[in-house]
Design an enzyme around this catalytic site. Structure first.
Site, PDB file in Angstrom:
ATOM      1  N   GLY A   1      49.823   6.140 -11.310  1.00  0.00           N
ATOM      2  CA  GLY A   1      49.756   7.073 -12.424  1.00  0.00           C
ATOM      3  C   GLY A   1      48.691   8.108 -12.159  1.00  0.00           C
ATOM      4  O   GLY A   1      47.775   7.885 -11.349  1.00  0.00           O
TER       5      GLY A   1
ATOM      6  N   GLN B   1      42.464  14.315 -14.410  1.00  0.00           N
ATOM      7  CA  GLN B   1      42.004  13.815 -13.103  1.00  0.00           C
ATOM      8  C   GLN B   1      42.082  14.882 -12.018  1.00  0.00           C
ATOM      9  O   GLN B   1      41.437  14.741 -10.982  1.00  0.00           O
ATOM     10  CB  GLN B   1      42.817  12.585 -12.686  1.00  0.00           C
ATOM     11  CG  GLN B   1      42.552  11.377 -13.574  1.00  0.00           C
ATOM     12  CD  GLN B   1      43.274  10.161 -13.055  1.00  0.00           C
ATOM     13  OE1 GLN B   1      44.448   9.961 -13.355  1.00  0.00           O
ATOM     14  NE2 GLN B   1      42.588   9.356 -12.263  1.00  0.00           N
TER      15      GLN B   1
ATOM     16  N   CYS C   1      41.213   2.924 -10.406  1.00  0.00           N
ATOM     17  CA  CYS C   1      41.392   4.286 -10.934  1.00  0.00           C
ATOM     18  C   CYS C   1      41.046   5.278  -9.844  1.00  0.00           C
ATOM     19  O   CYS C   1      40.027   5.129  -9.172  1.00  0.00           O
ATOM     20  CB  CYS C   1      40.485   4.496 -12.143  1.00  0.00           C
ATOM     21  SG  CYS C   1      40.604   6.154 -12.836  1.00  0.00           S
ATOM     22  N   LEU C   2      41.895   6.277  -9.669  1.00  0.00           N
ATOM     23  CA  LEU C   2      41.665   7.274  -8.617  1.00  0.00           C
ATOM     24  C   LEU C   2      40.400   8.094  -8.879  1.00  0.00           C
ATOM     25  O   LEU C   2      39.897   8.746  -7.974  1.00  0.00           O
ATOM     26  CB  LEU C   2      42.882   8.198  -8.503  1.00  0.00           C
ATOM     27  CG  LEU C   2      44.185   7.500  -8.095  1.00  0.00           C
ATOM     28  CD1 LEU C   2      45.355   8.477  -8.148  1.00  0.00           C
ATOM     29  CD2 LEU C   2      44.075   6.890  -6.699  1.00  0.00           C
TER      30      LEU C   2
ATOM     31  N   HIS D   1      46.252   2.878 -19.505  1.00  0.00           N
ATOM     32  CA  HIS D   1      45.240   3.464 -18.623  1.00  0.00           C
ATOM     33  C   HIS D   1      45.369   4.996 -18.608  1.00  0.00           C
ATOM     34  O   HIS D   1      44.365   5.711 -18.758  1.00  0.00           O
ATOM     35  CB  HIS D   1      45.424   2.886 -17.213  1.00  0.00           C
ATOM     36  CG  HIS D   1      44.452   3.390 -16.199  1.00  0.00           C
ATOM     37  ND1 HIS D   1      43.540   2.569 -15.567  1.00  0.00           N
ATOM     38  CD2 HIS D   1      44.251   4.626 -15.685  1.00  0.00           C
ATOM     39  CE1 HIS D   1      42.814   3.301 -14.728  1.00  0.00           C
ATOM     40  NE2 HIS D   1      43.231   4.545 -14.776  1.00  0.00           N
ATOM     41  N   GLU D   2      46.592   5.487 -18.459  1.00  0.00           N
ATOM     42  CA  GLU D   2      46.795   6.945 -18.371  1.00  0.00           C
ATOM     43  C   GLU D   2      46.568   7.621 -19.718  1.00  0.00           C
ATOM     44  O   GLU D   2      45.979   8.709 -19.781  1.00  0.00           O
ATOM     45  CB  GLU D   2      48.194   7.269 -17.836  1.00  0.00           C
ATOM     46  CG  GLU D   2      48.486   6.725 -16.436  1.00  0.00           C
ATOM     47  CD  GLU D   2      47.423   7.093 -15.408  1.00  0.00           C
ATOM     48  OE1 GLU D   2      46.829   8.188 -15.498  1.00  0.00           O
ATOM     49  OE2 GLU D   2      47.161   6.266 -14.515  1.00  0.00           O
TER      50      GLU D   2
ATOM     51  N   HIS E   1      43.001   8.284 -20.309  1.00  0.00           N
ATOM     52  CA  HIS E   1      42.479   9.474 -19.627  1.00  0.00           C
ATOM     53  C   HIS E   1      42.574  10.707 -20.526  1.00  0.00           C
ATOM     54  O   HIS E   1      41.703  11.575 -20.495  1.00  0.00           O
ATOM     55  CB  HIS E   1      43.273   9.746 -18.336  1.00  0.00           C
ATOM     56  CG  HIS E   1      42.766   8.989 -17.147  1.00  0.00           C
ATOM     57  ND1 HIS E   1      41.483   9.116 -16.658  1.00  0.00           N
ATOM     58  CD2 HIS E   1      43.377   8.111 -16.308  1.00  0.00           C
ATOM     59  CE1 HIS E   1      41.322   8.344 -15.597  1.00  0.00           C
ATOM     60  NE2 HIS E   1      42.462   7.711 -15.361  1.00  0.00           N
TER      61      HIS E   1
HETATM   62 ZN    ZN Z   1      42.609   6.320 -13.857  1.00  0.00          ZN
END
Ligand code: ZN
Length: 188
Positions: free
Chosen positions: A46, A51, A99-100, A141-142, A145
């Site tokens: 995702g 991000q 998480c990226l 999670h997304e 963000h």
């Molecule tokens: Zn993330």
């Protein structure tokens, strides 16, 4: 299409509520294409617009479901309805997320088992997905963000302290840091 740099925790865009999309134009379509490409290259399951430094309520996801089907899509201006988040100690083996924007790390946390995602796609058609298990976790999670919340913000104290130490050790937690998928090798 362009792979875009991914912001690392500390960048203010990751810690603020993202804005509703009001214009569905070519630029939005391009943003979504870039998000897919960046997510695929990272790779991740995702990616939310903040991000890549874009303060808009958009995320993409790509999840190979247990039944072998690929769940891949975009949602714009989403709402998320979730079941109760269970209490207790999260399990390292089955409840750890990455998480990226906190690259290379993983920590466990409890999430709701069921989630209903609603919003719009690029053509302004309604999105309505009922997810459970890991797919529901991705949505939570997304969606977080878009609210300016990272999963490390939701960790229990013990793991939050550990995560904060890592963030300090790596020199993260300040503005202006990012990494470019496919170009830079991640440590750890
Ligand atoms: Zn993330």
């Amino acid at each position: 299409m362009t792979i875009r740099p991914i912001c690392i925790t500390g960048n203010p865009v990751l810690h603020a509520r993202a804005q509703e999309v009001t214009v569905f134009d070519e630029a939005l379509a391009e943003l979504v294409q870039d998000m897919y490409e960046t997510m695929d290259e990272a790779p991740g399951v995702g990616l939310a617009a903040p991000q890549i430094g874009v303060n808009l309520r958009v995320f993409v996801y790509d999840w190979d479901a247990e039944d072998g089907s690929e769940q891949r899509g975009v949602v714009i201006n989403p709402t998320l309805e979730i079941s109760e988040v269970p209490e207790g100690e999260p399990d390292w083996d089955t409840e750890s997320e990455g998480c990226l924007s906190v690259p290379g790390e993983r920590f466990p946390l409890k999430r709701a088992n069921k989630a209903i995602l609603r919003g719009l796609d690029l053509n302004q058609n309604p999105v309505h997905i009922e997810a459970s298990g890991w797919f529901a976790r991705i949505f939570q999670h997304e969606f977080d963000h878009l609210e300016g919340i990272l999963y490390v913000d939701r960790l229990i104290d013990e793991y939050k302290d550990e995560a904060n130490e890592i963030i300090i050790e790596r020199g993260w937690g300040k503005d202006g840091l990012s990494w470019l998928p496919g170009k830079e090798k991640l440590e750890g």
